[in-house]
Structure formats: C-alpha cells, structure tokens
Design a protein around this motif. Sequence first.
Motif, PDB file in Angstrom:
ATOM      1  N   GLN A  90       0.826  -1.205   0.000  1.00  0.00           N
ATOM      2  CA  GLN A  90       0.000   0.000   0.000  1.00  0.00           C
ATOM      3  C   GLN A  90       0.863   1.259   0.000  1.00  0.00           C
ATOM      4  O   GLN A  90       0.578   2.233  -0.711  1.00  0.00           O
ATOM      5  CB  GLN A  90      -0.935   0.019   1.208  1.00  0.00           C
ATOM      6  CG  GLN A  90      -1.863   1.243   1.226  1.00  0.00           C
ATOM      7  CD  GLN A  90      -2.734   1.338  -0.017  1.00  0.00           C
ATOM      8  OE1 GLN A  90      -3.571   0.479  -0.266  1.00  0.00           O
ATOM      9  NE2 GLN A  90      -2.555   2.394  -0.823  1.00  0.00           N
ATOM     10  N   THR A  91       1.944   1.219   0.788  1.00  0.00           N
ATOM     11  CA  THR A  91       2.870   2.351   0.780  1.00  0.00           C
ATOM     12  C   THR A  91       3.497   2.517  -0.596  1.00  0.00           C
ATOM     13  O   THR A  91       3.642   3.639  -1.102  1.00  0.00           O
ATOM     14  CB  THR A  91       3.964   2.144   1.839  1.00  0.00           C
ATOM     15  OG1 THR A  91       3.368   2.052   3.130  1.00  0.00           O
ATOM     16  CG2 THR A  91       4.972   3.288   1.820  1.00  0.00           C
ATOM     17  N   LEU A  92       3.862   1.405  -1.210  1.00  0.00           N
ATOM     18  CA  LEU A  92       4.442   1.458  -2.551  1.00  0.00           C
ATOM     19  C   LEU A  92       3.452   2.035  -3.552  1.00  0.00           C
ATOM     20  O   LEU A  92       3.810   2.889  -4.375  1.00  0.00           O
ATOM     21  CB  LEU A  92       4.890   0.059  -2.988  1.00  0.00           C
ATOM     22  CG  LEU A  92       5.518  -0.042  -4.378  1.00  0.00           C
ATOM     23  CD1 LEU A  92       6.743   0.859  -4.502  1.00  0.00           C
ATOM     24  CD2 LEU A  92       5.899  -1.500  -4.688  1.00  0.00           C
ATOM     25  N   THR A  93       2.201   1.619  -3.465  1.00  0.00           N
ATOM     26  CA  THR A  93       1.171   2.177  -4.353  1.00  0.00           C
ATOM     27  C   THR A  93       1.089   3.686  -4.184  1.00  0.00           C
ATOM     28  O   THR A  93       1.042   4.440  -5.162  1.00  0.00           O
ATOM     29  CB  THR A  93      -0.196   1.545  -4.058  1.00  0.00           C
ATOM     30  OG1 THR A  93      -0.134   0.136  -4.270  1.00  0.00           O
ATOM     31  CG2 THR A  93      -1.272   2.138  -4.959  1.00  0.00           C
ATOM     32  N   HIS A 141       4.288  -6.582  -5.184  1.00  0.00           N
ATOM     33  CA  HIS A 141       4.799  -5.334  -5.742  1.00  0.00           C
ATOM     34  C   HIS A 141       4.265  -5.105  -7.156  1.00  0.00           C
ATOM     35  O   HIS A 141       4.072  -3.948  -7.564  1.00  0.00           O
ATOM     36  CB  HIS A 141       6.320  -5.315  -5.684  1.00  0.00           C
ATOM     37  CG  HIS A 141       6.843  -5.050  -4.311  1.00  0.00           C
ATOM     38  ND1 HIS A 141       8.116  -4.631  -4.051  1.00  0.00           N
ATOM     39  CD2 HIS A 141       6.229  -5.132  -3.102  1.00  0.00           C
ATOM     40  CE1 HIS A 141       8.279  -4.467  -2.748  1.00  0.00           C
ATOM     41  NE2 HIS A 141       7.146  -4.785  -2.156  1.00  0.00           N
ATOM     42  N   ALA A 142       3.994  -6.181  -7.887  1.00  0.00           N
ATOM     43  CA  ALA A 142       3.344  -6.015  -9.188  1.00  0.00           C
ATOM     44  C   ALA A 142       1.945  -5.434  -9.011  1.00  0.00           C
ATOM     45  O   ALA A 142       1.517  -4.562  -9.786  1.00  0.00           O
ATOM     46  CB  ALA A 142       3.273  -7.356  -9.909  1.00  0.00           C
ATOM     47  N   SER A 143       1.246  -5.879  -7.982  1.00  0.00           N
ATOM     48  CA  SER A 143      -0.106  -5.368  -7.717  1.00  0.00           C
ATOM     49  C   SER A 143      -0.081  -3.888  -7.376  1.00  0.00           C
ATOM     50  O   SER A 143      -1.015  -3.145  -7.717  1.00  0.00           O
ATOM     51  CB  SER A 143      -0.752  -6.151  -6.577  1.00  0.00           C
ATOM     52  OG  SER A 143      -0.975  -7.502  -6.955  1.00  0.00           O
ATOM     53  N   ALA A 144       0.982  -3.439  -6.708  1.00  0.00           N
ATOM     54  CA  ALA A 144       1.105  -2.013  -6.383  1.00  0.00           C
ATOM     55  C   ALA A 144       1.255  -1.188  -7.654  1.00  0.00           C
ATOM     56  O   ALA A 144       0.660  -0.111  -7.783  1.00  0.00           O
ATOM     57  CB  ALA A 144       2.298  -1.788  -5.457  1.00  0.00           C
TER      58      ALA A 144
END
Length: 255
Positions: A79-82, A117-120
């Motif tokens: 979530q932070t990465l997004t 991380h791909a989902s982000a």
Amino acid sequence: MDLNSDLGEGFGIWTLSDDDALLELVTSANVACGFHAGDPTTMRRVCTRALALGVRVGAQVSYRDLAGFGRRRIDVDPQTLTDELRYQIGALSAFAPISYIKPHGALYNTAATDPAHASAVVAAASVAGVGDASVGSAATLGLPVLCQPGSVLARLAADAGLRVVGEGFVDRGYLPDGRLVPRGTDGAILTDIAAVAERAVRMARDGEVVAVDGSVLHLPFESLCVHGDTPGAVAMATAVRAALIAAGLPPTPFA
C-alpha cells in the motif's frame, strides 16, 4: 515498433544521458519522477522537449532510492508502494500528459516475479488518468503498463483491464527464462552497436531474442528500449532507428 529510452535521470547539476539527442531518435520517453533520479527542473525540461518533438511521455516510477539509483530492491509495504508510485505519477503529470507507466530498475525486476509489488504498480496505473486520448479513457482503462512480456506484472495488469505493452531491451542480455541478466554479471550489458542494431530488427520483426545460453526466446515485443546510460547510447539509438527503418519497421508510438 515503438522505440523508448529512460530519460531525465540527472539530478541538479549532475547529468547522466544526452536527453536532447535521444529525444530526436525515440518515440517514447520514460521520464524519471524524482525517486531514483530526476528533479522538477529536469522533468520540466525533458517533458517540454518531448512534447515539442511529438514524443510520448511515460512515468518511470521507482522505489524510493535516490542514493542507489533505484537499483536496490526495497521491502516496502504494497500500500505504501502504491501511494509512492501514485505520488510520482502525479509529480510528472504537472509537466506533461502521461501516456503510460514503466517501473524502473529493481522495481521492474521485482514486479516481474513478485505479485505484491506487481499489484502495487497495477493499482497505481489503474487510478491514474491517461493524458493521450488515443490510448484510452482514464475512467475505464487507466495507464498502459510498459513491462516484461509474460511477467507477473504483465498478467496482473491484463487481468485489471490495463493495456500491456511488451518491452524488449536491445542493450541487455537475457536469461533463458526471459528475465534480464543481472547487472554486474557477464553478458548483462551489450555495447556492440552493429550487433545491437541487428538484434533490434530481429526482436521487432520476428519477436525473437537470443539468450545468453544460445536459446531463442519468442516474446511479443511492442516497444524496444535503449538505456540512456548505456555506453554510446546516442550512437546505439541512431543505429537501431536506422536499422528499423531499413527493415520497413520505422519507429512509431505503440497504439
């Protein structure tokens, strides 16, 4: 066949690539958004020049890793990465309409195999607006994702209804499984300009690239990348462009 390059990767008085020369050759510019390289003035300058030349602008997003040039994997909450990816897209959109998103460095490689991380990346691309109306509607499509064909990121982006653009690297070595040879390893960086130009034509025309073990990979390439920091990048991009034109495959932005 689209021809792209990673640009705007300077910071302050420090410059990495000849952005102006490369912008004369490519059809898509992956512009650093400040987390691995780039600053507001650099972003403005590159975007202004790209738009004047009719070059599409893509957001090259990264882990928050300015010191490591985005080439270190960071174990950050998805979530932070997004949020950080959306922040980068928003920063670049202050200077130009954004036509697509491309992860940089360690994020590119991690998102190829790591669903979290791909989902982000997919989440950030899905809520971003599309600056080029020819690409699609922001309400229904989000931003196209430029990524490794057959990767986890490509699959998740397609599942989310995003346009997936398969990218090939003319100046990087490939492993037999389709991943890139890690930097710092023999065969990772290709610098023979004539060989790279010949390789680019085969990738564009036949969807084929020879891996380091001699095996032939068949991948759906729609965009070819010449890294701006590869030695002799301008001469290499010039040769690649000329070879594609000679083969009847003039560089054109992806549809």
